[in-house]
Structure formats: C-alpha cells, structure tokens
Design an enzyme around this catalytic site. Structure first.
Site, PDB file in Angstrom:
ATOM      1  N   TYR A  44       0.847  -1.192   0.000  1.00 28.43           N
ATOM      2  CA  TYR A  44       0.000   0.000   0.000  1.00 28.43           C
ATOM      3  C   TYR A  44       0.889   1.251   0.000  1.00 28.43           C
ATOM      4  O   TYR A  44       0.678   2.177  -0.773  1.00 28.43           O
ATOM      5  CB  TYR A  44      -0.914  -0.015   1.229  1.00 28.43           C
ATOM      6  CG  TYR A  44      -1.890   1.139   1.272  1.00 28.43           C
ATOM      7  CD1 TYR A  44      -3.130   1.042   0.655  1.00 28.43           C
ATOM      8  CD2 TYR A  44      -1.567   2.327   1.918  1.00 28.43           C
ATOM      9  CE1 TYR A  44      -4.038   2.093   0.681  1.00 28.43           C
ATOM     10  CE2 TYR A  44      -2.454   3.386   1.949  1.00 28.43           C
ATOM     11  CZ  TYR A  44      -3.696   3.264   1.333  1.00 28.43           C
ATOM     12  OH  TYR A  44      -4.571   4.319   1.352  1.00 28.43           O
ATOM     13  N   ASP A  45       1.911   1.212   0.876  1.00 33.97           N
ATOM     14  CA  ASP A  45       2.831   2.355   0.960  1.00 33.97           C
ATOM     15  C   ASP A  45       3.511   2.617  -0.370  1.00 33.97           C
ATOM     16  O   ASP A  45       3.698   3.768  -0.759  1.00 33.97           O
ATOM     17  CB  ASP A  45       3.902   2.113   2.033  1.00 33.97           C
ATOM     18  CG  ASP A  45       3.307   2.160   3.434  1.00 33.97           C
ATOM     19  OD1 ASP A  45       2.152   2.611   3.567  1.00 33.97           O
ATOM     20  OD2 ASP A  45       3.993   1.726   4.376  1.00 33.97           O
ATOM     21  N   ILE A  91       1.989  10.929  12.425  1.00 37.65           N
ATOM     22  CA  ILE A  91       3.396  11.297  12.590  1.00 37.65           C
ATOM     23  C   ILE A  91       4.095  11.170  11.257  1.00 37.65           C
ATOM     24  O   ILE A  91       3.852  10.227  10.503  1.00 37.65           O
ATOM     25  CB  ILE A  91       4.138  10.377  13.587  1.00 37.65           C
ATOM     26  CG1 ILE A  91       3.255   9.991  14.758  1.00 37.65           C
ATOM     27  CG2 ILE A  91       5.391  11.057  14.094  1.00 37.65           C
ATOM     28  CD1 ILE A  91       3.951   9.072  15.726  1.00 37.65           C
ATOM     29  N   GLU A 127      10.161   6.349  22.026  1.00 38.14           N
ATOM     30  CA  GLU A 127       9.115   5.383  22.384  1.00 38.14           C
ATOM     31  C   GLU A 127       9.029   4.301  21.316  1.00 38.14           C
ATOM     32  O   GLU A 127       9.562   4.447  20.232  1.00 38.14           O
ATOM     33  CB  GLU A 127       7.745   6.086  22.458  1.00 38.14           C
ATOM     34  CG  GLU A 127       7.696   7.206  23.474  1.00 38.14           C
ATOM     35  CD  GLU A 127       6.390   7.992  23.414  1.00 38.14           C
ATOM     36  OE1 GLU A 127       5.445   7.556  22.716  1.00 38.14           O
ATOM     37  OE2 GLU A 127       6.339   9.052  24.052  1.00 38.14           O
ATOM     38  N   LYS A 129       6.910   2.308  18.485  1.00 42.28           N
ATOM     39  CA  LYS A 129       5.754   2.596  17.624  1.00 42.28           C
ATOM     40  C   LYS A 129       4.949   1.305  17.524  1.00 42.28           C
ATOM     41  O   LYS A 129       5.290   0.397  16.778  1.00 42.28           O
ATOM     42  CB  LYS A 129       6.200   3.080  16.249  1.00 42.28           C
ATOM     43  CG  LYS A 129       5.024   3.557  15.407  1.00 42.28           C
ATOM     44  CD  LYS A 129       5.478   4.281  14.161  1.00 42.28           C
ATOM     45  CE  LYS A 129       4.331   4.930  13.407  1.00 42.28           C
ATOM     46  NZ  LYS A 129       3.223   4.063  13.098  1.00 42.28           N
ATOM     47  N   GLU A 193      -2.466   3.191  22.123  1.00 45.36           N
ATOM     48  CA  GLU A 193      -2.649   2.181  21.083  1.00 45.36           C
ATOM     49  C   GLU A 193      -3.297   0.927  21.666  1.00 45.36           C
ATOM     50  O   GLU A 193      -2.822   0.391  22.659  1.00 45.36           O
ATOM     51  CB  GLU A 193      -1.267   1.830  20.506  1.00 45.36           C
ATOM     52  CG  GLU A 193      -1.290   1.134  19.186  1.00 45.36           C
ATOM     53  CD  GLU A 193      -1.269   2.103  18.003  1.00 45.36           C
ATOM     54  OE1 GLU A 193      -1.484   3.334  18.203  1.00 45.36           O
ATOM     55  OE2 GLU A 193      -1.027   1.622  16.884  1.00 45.36           O
ATOM     56  N   CYS A 435       5.157 -41.164   1.236  1.00 44.16           N
ATOM     57  CA  CYS A 435       6.242 -40.313   1.697  1.00 44.16           C
ATOM     58  C   CYS A 435       7.092 -39.923   0.493  1.00 44.16           C
ATOM     59  O   CYS A 435       7.542 -40.799  -0.257  1.00 44.16           O
ATOM     60  CB  CYS A 435       7.081 -41.066   2.722  1.00 44.16           C
ATOM     61  SG  CYS A 435       8.604 -40.190   3.134  1.00 44.16           S
ATOM     62  N   CYS A 459      12.923 -44.682   6.746  1.00 44.30           N
ATOM     63  CA  CYS A 459      12.839 -43.467   5.923  1.00 44.30           C
ATOM     64  C   CYS A 459      14.102 -42.634   6.121  1.00 44.30           C
ATOM     65  O   CYS A 459      14.424 -42.217   7.233  1.00 44.30           O
ATOM     66  CB  CYS A 459      11.610 -42.661   6.317  1.00 44.30           C
ATOM     67  SG  CYS A 459      11.489 -41.097   5.442  1.00 44.30           S
TER      68      CYS A 459
HETATM   69  S1  IVH Z   1       2.128   9.809  18.893  1.00 45.02           S
HETATM   70  C1  IVH Z   1       1.176  13.712  17.600  1.00 45.02           C
HETATM   71  N1  IVH Z   1       3.345   7.666  19.785  1.00 45.02           N
HETATM   72  O1  IVH Z   1       1.260   5.782  14.991  1.00 45.02           O
HETATM   73  C2  IVH Z   1       1.557  12.320  17.360  1.00 45.02           C
HETATM   74  N2  IVH Z   1       1.830   7.402  17.966  1.00 45.02           N
HETATM   75  O2  IVH Z   1       0.764   8.232  12.750  1.00 45.02           O
HETATM   76  C3  IVH Z   1       0.426  11.406  17.656  1.00 45.02           C
HETATM   77  N3  IVH Z   1       1.570   5.087  17.200  1.00 45.02           N
HETATM   78  O3  IVH Z   1      -1.817   5.534  14.318  1.00 45.02           O
HETATM   79  C4  IVH Z   1       0.821   9.998  17.745  1.00 45.02           C
HETATM   80  N4  IVH Z   1       2.953   4.185  18.656  1.00 45.02           N
HETATM   81  O4  IVH Z   1      -1.591   5.197  16.843  1.00 45.02           O
HETATM   82  C5  IVH Z   1       2.479   8.154  18.894  1.00 45.02           C
HETATM   83  N5  IVH Z   1       4.475   5.865  20.727  1.00 45.02           N
HETATM   84  C6  IVH Z   1       3.598   6.344  19.828  1.00 45.02           C
HETATM   85  C7  IVH Z   1       2.939   5.526  18.885  1.00 45.02           C
HETATM   86  C8  IVH Z   1       2.057   6.084  17.961  1.00 45.02           C
HETATM   87  C9  IVH Z   1       2.123   3.954  17.652  1.00 45.02           C
HETATM   88  C10 IVH Z   1       0.630   5.160  16.061  1.00 45.02           C
HETATM   89  C11 IVH Z   1      -0.584   5.981  16.304  1.00 45.02           C
HETATM   90  C12 IVH Z   1      -0.982   6.446  14.941  1.00 45.02           C
HETATM   91  C13 IVH Z   1       0.314   6.470  14.206  1.00 45.02           C
HETATM   92  C14 IVH Z   1       0.765   7.889  14.048  1.00 45.02           C
END
Ligand code: IVH
Length: 705
Positions: A44-45, A91, A127, A129, A193, A435, A459
């Site tokens: 998709y990307d 983000i 953090e 993701k 999340e 087999c 075998c």
């Molecule tokens: S911050 C202002 N922190 O990534 C920024 N998002 O495009 C708001 N996501 O679907 C999001 N881990 O659900 C943030 N540690 C994290 C995240 C996180 C996953 C997901 C979020 C959203 C996408 C952001």
C-alpha cells in the site's frame, strides 16, 4: 498518426495517477472500513508513494479527493461518530537509514528552535511505535466516559462498549491513591494504542481454525494482530470484543482541562499515566541528541523479535511540552515528532513450488518455495503451509502472488493469496499419500491434522533428522556434523542409526565429497568429545516425542540414572515435574521398542557416558488419598495443569462430585458440579486455596476447616 491505444502498456502520468487513486481507494476501504486488507501495508505504501511522486511532479494532476490528501480512514457507518476535542494527528515517517534519519530530525528541530552548535543537545523521548490502532480515552472526573477510534483524525467512532472489556484500561482513575497531591483533571483524554499480543493472536486464530473445522459459518482467521485488534474494537456487539484478548499502551494526551500541576514534559506525563494505572512501555527512554536516538533505534531493533507484540518502528518526540508548542504543526503532523520504521513484517512474493518435507517424527509438512523476499529483517525463501487443512484453506497454488509474514522469531508464513493476480487455473495442491522421501505410505490418523510417513527409521528423511537432532549443540553437540554431511552419510548408507556415527573411521569420512583430511579429523575429534556428555543432553538427543530439553532435565533430576528411567512405569513417570499422561506414555512407548533399547545400549557400548546420581527426593505427597473435582475456568492455571499438580501431590482427580469427594475446586463459570457440591456439603475452594493446599501458594497454612 499513431492511435494512442498502441501505447496502452505505458500509461500517461494522468492515467497512472487515476489508476493508483482507484486502487488506493479500494484498498483503504478494505483496510480502514472493513478491517480486511488484501495487500500488505508495505505494498500500500509503495502505491501511495508512487502516487505522491506523480502528484509532486505534476501538481496539475492533484485532486482534492486524492488518497494522499486524507489522514485516516472513513468512518464506519454503524457506530456512532465522535468529534475529537483535540484532533488525532499522524506522525511524519523518516525513511532514511537510522543514523541519517535521527540526525535529519535532530537537525530540523535545532534549526526550528534557532539553536547554535554550542547550545547543548535537545532532550527527546524515544518510544516504541506500536502496531495496533490509535485510541482516545476520555475521562471526566476520573471516570472513563468515552473511547473513540481515530477515524479521519477529526472524528472517529464511539467504541466505548468494546474498550470497557479491556482489563488493562482503568474504568476509573484513583488519582488520590496513586499520586498523592496530583488530583485527576476534570477532563483527561489519554491517547494510546490498542493492540493484540502475538501469543494472544496465535491462540485466537487457533480457536478460529477449530470453529471453522467444526463447521461454524461466518468465521474467519485473522491476517495479523493489528487487524484482529481493529476488528474486535469495531464490533457492534461487545460480547465479541470481550472474547478477543486486547491490550493497551498509553503514549500521549488529547484534551486536558483543570490540571493545576500538570507535568511539563512528555516523559513526566507518561510516568504520571503509569502511576494512574495505564500501561506504559518500559522501553520508553529519555535521549539527549541524535546519537542517543540512533542507539535507541538499534537497541530496540535488536529486541524487536523478542517483544511479545508487533512494533513497526520507534517514535522520537521532543520532551519539553513548551518546546513542542513552540514547534507546532505542519498540516496534520507535529514538527516535534517523527516515526522511524523497521523493515516491514509483511511483503508480497510469488510461489515457485510447493514441496513436502519430512520431519524427524515422520510428519509431512507442505512448504511453499518462494521467490526470495526481504521481510521482517531477513530474506525468506520458504514458508510453511503447516498441514493439509491449512494449505487447502489458504488455497496456495504454484505461481500465486502471496503475502508472506515474518514477525518475531515466528517462522515465516503465507498469510493469504492475492486471487486477482492468479493467472489461469493452476492445479489445487494435494498432500501425497506416499512419503516423498522413502515411498512408504503416508497416513493421516483420525482426529490428527498431520500426515505421517509410516517408514520410521527406514525413511532416510527421518534418519537424517534423528541424527541431526542427536548431534545438535543442545544435545550431545557433535561440532561439524551438519545437514550436508549427514545427508551424504545417510545417502551413502554409511550411517543408518545413531551408534553407526561412532563406527565412522577416517577413511570413510575422508573419502566423502568435499571432505578435506583436516575436516575429517575434526569430525572424528568432535565425535570423540561428544561421548562425554550429561544425562539430560543424552535424553534430549534421543528424540523421544514430547521430550524437549526441559523435560529431559526434569527426568534426569528425578531418576538420577538412565536405568531407573528405562524401567519406570507410567505411574512413576507421572510423578516427574511437568510430566503428564501424554508425555509419560510417549516415554514408555519409546523405551518399550526393542530397537530403541538396542540403540541406547549400543551408544553406551560405544563409550557414550555421563555422570549419574541418586534419584531426587521423592516429592512429598501431602494430598495422598484425597479426591478432588475441578470445575470452571481458573484465573492462572489450565484445567490440565491443575490436575497434574494435584496428581503429583498424590490426590485423585475425579470427573463428578459424590459424597467421596473431598474438595471441589471452582473457577469462573463453574456449573452444575458446584451446585452438586453445595447440595452434598462438599468443601468448595478456589484456585488460590488449592495452591495453598499444595504448598505452592503464597500463604503457608490454609484456613480451610
Ligand atoms: S504519537 C502527535 N506515539 O502511529 C503524534 N503514535 O501516525 C500522535 N503510534 O496511528 C501519535 N505508537 O496510533 C504516537 N508511541 C507512539 C505511537 C504512535 C504507535 C501510532 C498511532 C498512529 C500512528 C501515528
């Protein structure tokens, strides 16, 4: 003049853009609205980026309804819509390599803030993701009043009824208790999340497969944990969501009203959310400057496979909320945050062939041979199709385009076939009834999912696997005796059984293809060295079905010597820690086969030896003579586990309640057995009390009378 149709295979940018838009609309609908994507995110990307590139080169082609102009998905019709008090942003993704990506982000931040070189590093929070779906949890006076999905960022769907079923999400925040002096704000929106752990996902799919096998209509398996989570969250019926194990991590805030003592950093907030009972990932770290961000990205990258849930990258955020405010936003993305991705865990590739492999126990496994594809950080060329039912359900055929997934240390898997890409009608895959290695009959026993070769050690495939299993590092460890060598030795008929290994001489080895004298000598040395081993390694190396390393250790500890184990009855075997009826029977059956006994004797005669000891103290049997009945679901133990523990302590576990029953152990949703116990006046206890009786609970004496 040439007719434009002659160029139909080279579309104009306008045509291609229209095509991409149609495809992206279609896939976005499948993904966001129906939770049933047909292509991997990475694909998709790629389509999305191709469209972005065309639009950047030809701005006149940009249309307001282009998928590139939208943030999230459409709102599902049937759930009530919620307008977010503070929009839910996305983000920006840094696609560069780890060093330049972090440096580019740090550089931009420093420029925006007008920092000079000598000004010292900017403080960030790094953090994980999480790969789930974004959720906004609204608390008013500390009480959860609404949970909403992100939707298009401006409004999402009200999924409060489903979110309430997630045990990790507090329904009420008790600020006074957790953070003395920091009262809960009048309005607090916690953003985070919702996700599904990988083990929960595997278990859910296993349950789904069983339902499908039992003929349930309308059931399906899920493509990946994120889609399983999204599907659960957007159910109209919370009963369904409650059966799908969901988890949550908090990572930010939406609207906050009436907080006098609000933290002034992202990290401070995360710690406060944690104190209020929200799950916050322990990996979260404060990093100073780009170098520490790079180190974080690397550290998490190395841990990624071991995490119990999927992540698709890490997120860097400016720690100071004041600086965040100063930096602000560009369109829908904050300038103060960036996502830094890892290699995708799902990709497209094609099936070159479907082979059937024969394992150590004769199990036949269909394996898709794939055009090499880089997925989850490694190049994958094989993916298991598990068994006949799975292969048939997925209907993978030679030539198909398939989605391959590799997440964690889980073996690569074909998730699904892209049916619109199938050309013609390739033949349906069927399991062979012989087999593929030795030609013996392959049979699928009633109630089993696997076909097994009936050739046993006749075998060659099973012989090879048995030898490799014995030689592996975790067993007797014969260094240098790998696939290729075993293959040659078995195919040449030089080694047929394990003891044959110790009859190998220098000439036999050195005469093998590609075997230098030095390597032959190394193998002989390794064989000699392997003769001095330990009982657990030897037992594990024998390859008894259901006896893994841990069980081999337990057996060795319990019996102390091989002879005591050889003669142990099923009942005696059941006394061993963690050995249940299936394992006990398997061990007994193995040693009852004369040829297995012979192998053991010949290995000992060849000089394989280990230190032996006394049997472990017999486990105390505090519950000897007592009869238990188990009913309902227990908080921590499975029914079988509880039964095994009771039996190990000498108790009898019966199936129905009578006057002879001493205790009924009742869990959640206990049924008629509980009624019967009350009727007969039999003592009813819970799991904790049972553990106390076993002497493994937290409390010593139980207060049962
Ligand atoms: S911050 C202002 N922190 O990534 C920024 N998002 O495009 C708001 N996501 O679907 C999001 N881990 O659900 C943030 N540690 C994290 C995240 C996180 C996953 C997901 C979020 C959203 C996408 C952001």
């Amino acid at each position: 003049m040439t007719h434009p149709d002659l160029f139909a295979d080279e579309p104009s940018p306008a045509q291609r853009a229209a095509e991409l838009r149609a495809q992206l609309h279609h896939h976005a609908h499948l993904y966001y609205t129906l939770d049933a994507p047909e292509i991997p995110d990475a694909e998709y990307d790629r389509l999305f980026r191709e469209l972005q590139a065309i639009e950047a080169a030809h701005p006149e082609l940009l249309t307001p309804d282009s998928p590139t102009q939208r943030v999230g998905g459409a709102v599902l019709k049937s759930l009530p819509s919620v307008r977010h008090a503070v929009p839910m942003l996305s983000i920006r993704t840094e696609t560069d390599t780890e060093a330049t990506g972090a440096a580019a982000f740090d550089g931009r931040i420093r420029r925006e803030l007008g920092l000079a070189e000598g000004d010292g590093p900017v403080e960030y929070v790094a953090e994980l993701k999480f790969d789930g779906l974004a959720m906004s949890l609204r608390y008013e006076r500390g009480v959860l009043v609404q949970a909403a999905t992100r939707g298009d960022g401006e409004s999402g769907e009200d999924v409060t009824h489903n979110i309430r079923t997630i045990g990790q999400i507090p329904l009420r925040i008790d600020g006074a208790a957790a953070t003395a002096g920091d009262p809960v704000p009048a309005v607090l929106e916690v953003r985070g999340e919702v996700y599904m752990r990988r083990d929960d996902f595997e278990a859910l799919n296993e349950r789904q497969r069983q339902k499908i096998a039992a003929g349930a209509k309308g059931e399906k398996t899920f493509v990946n944990p994120r889609n399983a989570a999204a599907g659960a969250v957007r159910q109209l019926d919370s009963g369904i969501a409650a059966q799908r194990p969901l988890s949550f991590f908090a990572y930010g805030l939406g609207e906050v009203v009436g907080d006098q003592r609000a933290p002034d950093t992202q990290f401070g907030w995360l710690m406060r959310l944690k104190a209020w009972g929200f799950p916050v990932a322990e990996q979260t770290a404060v990093c100073r400057g780009a170098d520490e961000l790079v180190a974080f990205h690397q550290r998490i990258g190395a841990q990624r496979d071991q995490l119990p849930y999927d992540i698709d990258g890490v997120v860097y955020k400016v720690n100071s909320l004041a600086l965040q405010q100063q930096l602000g936003f560009v369109t829908r993305e904050p300038r103060w945050a960036v996502a830094h991705k890892y290699p995708a865990q799902e990709q497209l590739t094609t099936v070159l062939a479907i082979d059937v492999q024969v394992g150590r126990t004769g199990k036949l496994t269909p394996v898709a041979k794939l055009a090499p594809v880089f997925v989850g950080g490694v190049t994958v060329t094989n993916a298991t199709l598990h068994n006949e039912d799975e292969a048939r359900r997925k209907d993978v055929r030679v030539g198909d385009t398939v989605i391959v997934r590799r997440a964690g240390d889980v073996i690569p898997e074909v998730v699904s076939v892209l049916l619109d890409k199938r050309e013609g009608e390739p033949p349906v895959f069927t399991m062979p009834h012989e087999c593929p290695v030795c030609g013996s009959a392959a049979v699928r026993e009633e109630g089993e999912v696997d076909y097994r070769c009936t050739g046993g050690l006749f075998c060659a495939a099973q012989r090879k696997q048995a030898i490799l299993h014995y030689a592996q590092r975790r067993a007797v460890d014969i260094e240098g005796l790998g696939d290729k060598l075993v293959e040659q030795l078995v195919d040449a008929g030089v080694v047929n059984t394990l003891p044959d290994l110790y009859k190998l001489g220098f000439t036999a080895l050195a005469s093998l293809e590609r075997m230098a004298d030095k390597s032959a000598q190394n193998v002989l040395d390794a064989l000699a060295k392997s003769k001095t081993t330990t009982l657990p390694r030897f037992l594990f190396g024998l390859g008894i079905r259901h006896v893994g390393e841990a069980t081999a250790k337990d057996l060795a500890r319990h019996f102390g010597s091989l002879d005591r184990l050889l003669d142990a009855s099923v009942d005696e075997l059941l006394q061993v820690n963690d050995v249940g009826p299936v394992v006990a029977q398997s061990i007994r059956t193995f040693f009852d086969q004369p040829h297995n006994r012979e192998v053991v004797e010949q290995l000992r005669a060849a000089g394989v030896s280990w230190p032996e000891g006394e049997p472990a103290e017999r486990a105390p049997q505090p519950l000897l003579g007592k009869t238990f009945v188990l009913t309902g679901t227990f908080p921590t133990l499975k029914r079988d586990e509880a039964k095994a523990m009771l039996e190990a302590a000498g108790a009898k576990v019966a199936g129905s309640v009578s006057k002879k029953t001493d205790y009924v152990v009742a869990g959640e949703e206990a049924g008629s057995k509980l009624d019967k116990a009350q009727e007969l006046g039999v003592a009813v206890i819970d799991e904790a009390q049972m553990l106390a009786l076993l002497g493994t609970g937290t409390g010593g004496e139980s207060d049962l009378t």
